[in-house]
Design a protein around this motif. Structure first.
Motif, PDB file in Angstrom:
ATOM      1  N   ILE A 115     -20.091  44.432  52.410  1.00 39.71           N
ATOM      2  CA  ILE A 115     -18.997  45.022  53.190  1.00 39.71           C
ATOM      3  C   ILE A 115     -18.036  43.970  53.742  1.00 39.71           C
ATOM      4  CG2 ILE A 115     -20.225  47.156  53.665  1.00 39.71           C
ATOM      5  CD1 ILE A 115     -20.797  46.201  56.464  1.00 39.71           C
ATOM      6  N   ARG A 116     -18.427  42.737  53.763  1.00 42.19           N
ATOM      7  CA  ARG A 116     -17.505  41.669  54.176  1.00 42.19           C
ATOM      8  C   ARG A 116     -16.449  41.376  53.122  1.00 42.19           C
ATOM      9  NH1 ARG A 116     -22.127  38.091  56.600  1.00 42.19           N
ATOM     10  NH2 ARG A 116     -22.063  38.834  58.732  1.00 42.19           N
ATOM     11  N   HIS A 117     -16.630  41.897  51.917  1.00 40.04           N
ATOM     12  CA  HIS A 117     -15.705  41.633  50.818  1.00 40.04           C
ATOM     13  C   HIS A 117     -14.616  42.685  50.703  1.00 40.04           C
ATOM     14  CE1 HIS A 117     -18.453  38.742  48.507  1.00 40.04           C
ATOM     15  NE2 HIS A 117     -19.022  38.996  49.656  1.00 40.04           N
ATOM     16  N   SER A 118     -14.566  43.638  51.620  1.00 38.23           N
ATOM     17  CA  SER A 118     -13.618  44.728  51.413  1.00 38.23           C
ATOM     18  C   SER A 118     -12.987  45.182  52.724  1.00 38.23           C
ATOM     19  CB  SER A 118     -14.320  45.912  50.746  1.00 38.23           C
ATOM     20  OG  SER A 118     -15.331  46.409  51.588  1.00 38.23           O
ATOM     21  N   THR A 119     -11.859  45.825  52.564  1.00 42.68           N
ATOM     22  CA  THR A 119     -11.197  46.521  53.652  1.00 42.68           C
ATOM     23  C   THR A 119     -10.560  47.760  53.049  1.00 42.68           C
ATOM     24  OG1 THR A 119      -9.605  46.380  55.458  1.00 42.68           O
ATOM     25  CG2 THR A 119      -9.025  45.233  53.420  1.00 42.68           C
ATOM     26  N   LEU A 120     -10.466  48.800  53.826  1.00 45.29           N
ATOM     27  CA  LEU A 120      -9.926  50.054  53.326  1.00 45.29           C
ATOM     28  C   LEU A 120      -8.704  50.470  54.152  1.00 45.29           C
ATOM     29  CD1 LEU A 120     -13.298  51.952  52.748  1.00 45.29           C
ATOM     30  CD2 LEU A 120     -11.801  50.967  51.015  1.00 45.29           C
ATOM     31  N   PRO A 121      -7.554  49.900  53.864  1.00 40.35           N
ATOM     32  CA  PRO A 121      -6.356  50.244  54.642  1.00 40.35           C
ATOM     33  C   PRO A 121      -5.854  51.656  54.381  1.00 40.35           C
ATOM     34  CG  PRO A 121      -5.787  48.765  52.841  1.00 40.35           C
ATOM     35  CD  PRO A 121      -7.287  48.866  52.872  1.00 40.35           C
ATOM     36  N   GLU A 142     -20.990  51.885  47.747  1.00 38.52           N
ATOM     37  CA  GLU A 142     -19.937  52.702  47.154  1.00 38.52           C
ATOM     38  C   GLU A 142     -19.337  53.604  48.227  1.00 38.52           C
ATOM     39  OE1 GLU A 142     -21.212  54.148  42.987  1.00 38.52           O
ATOM     40  OE2 GLU A 142     -23.069  53.874  44.152  1.00 38.52           O
ATOM     41  N   ALA A 143     -18.019  53.714  48.218  1.00 41.75           N
ATOM     42  CA  ALA A 143     -17.320  54.595  49.161  1.00 41.75           C
ATOM     43  C   ALA A 143     -16.607  55.678  48.368  1.00 41.75           C
ATOM     44  CB  ALA A 143     -16.330  53.799  49.995  1.00 41.75           C
ATOM     45  N   MET A 180     -13.247  70.663  46.581  1.00 46.76           N
ATOM     46  CA  MET A 180     -12.673  69.390  46.157  1.00 46.76           C
ATOM     47  C   MET A 180     -13.802  68.378  45.982  1.00 46.76           C
ATOM     48  SD  MET A 180      -9.663  67.134  47.994  1.00 46.76           S
ATOM     49  CE  MET A 180      -8.796  68.577  48.506  1.00 46.76           C
ATOM     50  N   THR A 181     -13.770  67.641  44.909  1.00 47.47           N
ATOM     51  CA  THR A 181     -14.832  66.676  44.647  1.00 47.47           C
ATOM     52  C   THR A 181     -14.451  65.303  45.184  1.00 47.47           C
ATOM     53  OG1 THR A 181     -13.960  66.132  42.483  1.00 47.47           O
ATOM     54  CG2 THR A 181     -15.549  67.929  42.587  1.00 47.47           C
ATOM     55  N   ASP A 182     -15.464  64.559  45.533  1.00 42.88           N
ATOM     56  CA  ASP A 182     -15.249  63.192  46.000  1.00 42.88           C
ATOM     57  C   ASP A 182     -14.922  62.285  44.830  1.00 42.88           C
ATOM     58  OD1 ASP A 182     -15.835  63.959  48.561  1.00 42.88           O
ATOM     59  OD2 ASP A 182     -17.834  63.073  48.599  1.00 42.88           O
ATOM     60  N   GLN A 183     -14.109  61.283  45.107  1.00 43.23           N
ATOM     61  CA  GLN A 183     -13.796  60.263  44.117  1.00 43.23           C
ATOM     62  C   GLN A 183     -14.207  58.909  44.682  1.00 43.23           C
ATOM     63  OE1 GLN A 183      -9.523  61.106  43.791  1.00 43.23           O
ATOM     64  NE2 GLN A 183      -9.910  61.683  41.662  1.00 43.23           N
ATOM     65  N   ARG A 184     -14.846  58.108  43.843  1.00 45.12           N
ATOM     66  CA  ARG A 184     -15.224  56.766  44.288  1.00 45.12           C
ATOM     67  C   ARG A 184     -13.965  55.927  44.395  1.00 45.12           C
ATOM     68  NH1 ARG A 184     -19.600  53.616  40.974  1.00 45.12           N
ATOM     69  NH2 ARG A 184     -17.937  53.672  39.456  1.00 45.12           N
ATOM     70  N   VAL A 185     -13.751  55.339  45.567  1.00 44.73           N
ATOM     71  CA  VAL A 185     -12.561  54.525  45.790  1.00 44.73           C
ATOM     72  C   VAL A 185     -12.881  53.039  45.870  1.00 44.73           C
ATOM     73  CG1 VAL A 185     -11.225  56.363  46.860  1.00 44.73           C
ATOM     74  CG2 VAL A 185     -12.664  54.916  48.298  1.00 44.73           C
ATOM     75  N   ILE A 186     -14.134  52.711  46.043  1.00 45.09           N
ATOM     76  CA  ILE A 186     -14.503  51.300  46.094  1.00 45.09           C
ATOM     77  C   ILE A 186     -15.989  51.154  45.772  1.00 45.09           C
ATOM     78  CG2 ILE A 186     -15.094  51.261  48.561  1.00 45.09           C
ATOM     79  CD1 ILE A 186     -13.741  48.480  48.666  1.00 45.09           C
ATOM     80  N   ILE A 187     -16.314  50.048  45.147  1.00 45.37           N
ATOM     81  CA  ILE A 187     -17.704  49.642  44.975  1.00 45.37           C
ATOM     82  C   ILE A 187     -17.744  48.136  45.211  1.00 45.37           C
ATOM     83  CG2 ILE A 187     -17.463  49.454  42.458  1.00 45.37           C
ATOM     84  CD1 ILE A 187     -20.492  50.132  42.305  1.00 45.37           C
ATOM     85  N   GLU A 188     -18.627  47.738  46.079  1.00 47.58           N
ATOM     86  CA  GLU A 188     -18.806  46.317  46.391  1.00 47.58           C
ATOM     87  C   GLU A 188     -20.265  45.954  46.191  1.00 47.58           C
ATOM     88  OE1 GLU A 188     -16.759  43.913  47.055  1.00 47.58           O
ATOM     89  OE2 GLU A 188     -14.919  45.042  47.416  1.00 47.58           O
ATOM     90  N   MET A 189     -20.495  44.752  45.728  1.00 50.84           N
ATOM     91  CA  MET A 189     -21.850  44.266  45.536  1.00 50.84           C
ATOM     92  C   MET A 189     -22.121  43.114  46.502  1.00 50.84           C
ATOM     93  SD  MET A 189     -20.880  45.956  42.795  1.00 50.84           S
ATOM     94  CE  MET A 189     -19.721  44.927  41.974  1.00 50.84           C
ATOM     95  N   GLY A 190     -23.364  43.025  46.922  1.00 53.38           N
ATOM     96  CA  GLY A 190     -23.733  41.943  47.817  1.00 53.38           C
ATOM     97  C   GLY A 190     -25.137  41.450  47.523  1.00 53.38           C
ATOM     98  N   MET A 191     -25.444  40.285  48.056  1.00 56.13           N
ATOM     99  CA  MET A 191     -26.755  39.673  47.879  1.00 56.13           C
ATOM    100  C   MET A 191     -27.189  39.119  49.229  1.00 56.13           C
ATOM    101  SD  MET A 191     -28.644  36.621  47.434  1.00 56.13           S
ATOM    102  CE  MET A 191     -27.380  35.402  47.367  1.00 56.13           C
ATOM    103  N   GLY A 192     -28.453  39.311  49.538  1.00 57.29           N
ATOM    104  CA  GLY A 192     -29.005  38.758  50.772  1.00 57.29           C
ATOM    105  C   GLY A 192     -30.410  38.264  50.513  1.00 57.29           C
ATOM    106  N   ASN A 193     -30.878  37.368  51.374  1.00 56.93           N
ATOM    107  CA  ASN A 193     -32.220  36.841  51.153  1.00 56.93           C
ATOM    108  C   ASN A 193     -32.941  36.573  52.458  1.00 56.93           C
ATOM    109  OD1 ASN A 193     -31.639  34.065  52.050  1.00 56.93           O
ATOM    110  ND2 ASN A 193     -30.280  34.045  50.294  1.00 56.93           N
ATOM    111  N   ASP A 194     -34.233  36.450  52.337  1.00 54.26           N
ATOM    112  CA  ASP A 194     -35.086  35.936  53.403  1.00 54.26           C
ATOM    113  C   ASP A 194     -35.909  34.834  52.755  1.00 54.26           C
ATOM    114  OD1 ASP A 194     -36.254  35.710  55.969  1.00 54.26           O
ATOM    115  OD2 ASP A 194     -38.012  36.776  55.221  1.00 54.26           O
ATOM    116  N   LEU A 195     -35.676  33.609  53.183  1.00 52.43           N
ATOM    117  CA  LEU A 195     -36.246  32.459  52.483  1.00 52.43           C
ATOM    118  C   LEU A 195     -37.712  32.177  52.795  1.00 52.43           C
ATOM    119  CD1 LEU A 195     -33.207  30.047  52.684  1.00 52.43           C
ATOM    120  CD2 LEU A 195     -33.932  31.482  50.775  1.00 52.43           C
TER     121      LEU A 195
END
Length: 120
Positions: free
Chosen positions: A33-39, A107-108, A1-16
């Motif tokens: 990961i703060r932008h998503s939940t997987l119920p 990506e999950a 059985m092959t995996d299927q992508r169920v979510i993709i989230e993008m984020g940005m971080g910095n060190d000033l």
């Protein structure tokens, strides 16, 4: 059985101020990961270790990223992290500081769940 992508989230971080690519990368992952939940896990009784997590970090100096340390920060699933050329460095000529900006794609993937859903 092959995996299927169920979510993709993008984020940005910095060190000033410290030009710390690792810190910026960790913040980018946290932002994503703060932008998503997987119920789905509770909904169909699936264990979280069935999930494969693939993270791609973009920074201007990918060789400065400790991908193993970033894997340890991911809360669920079987994770891999890769670092690629991306992100941005923003120099401040007045102070000599350089702000480091990292981007993350998280990506999950799950084994196909099609048989667990019934169209009504």
């Amino acid at each position: 059985m092959t995996d299927q992508r169920v979510i993709i989230e993008m984020g940005m971080g910095n060190d000033l101020h410290g030009m710390d690519y690792q810190k910026a990368a960790a913040r980018a992952i946290e932002d994503a990961i703060r932008h998503s939940t997987l119920p789905i896990f509770q909904s169909i009784g699936l264990e979280t270790d069935a999930m494969r997590v693939q993270v791609t970090i973009g920074v201007q100096e990918p060789d400065k990223i400790d991908t193993v340390a970033l894997v340890a920060k991911l809360p669920r699933g079987r994770a891999t992290v890769s670092a690629v050329l991306g992100g941005m460095n923003v120099p401040n000529p007045e102070t000599g500081d350089t702000a480091v900006i990292a981007t993350a794609a998280v990506e999950a993937f799950l084994p196909s769940q099609a048989s667990k859903w019934v169209q009504g």
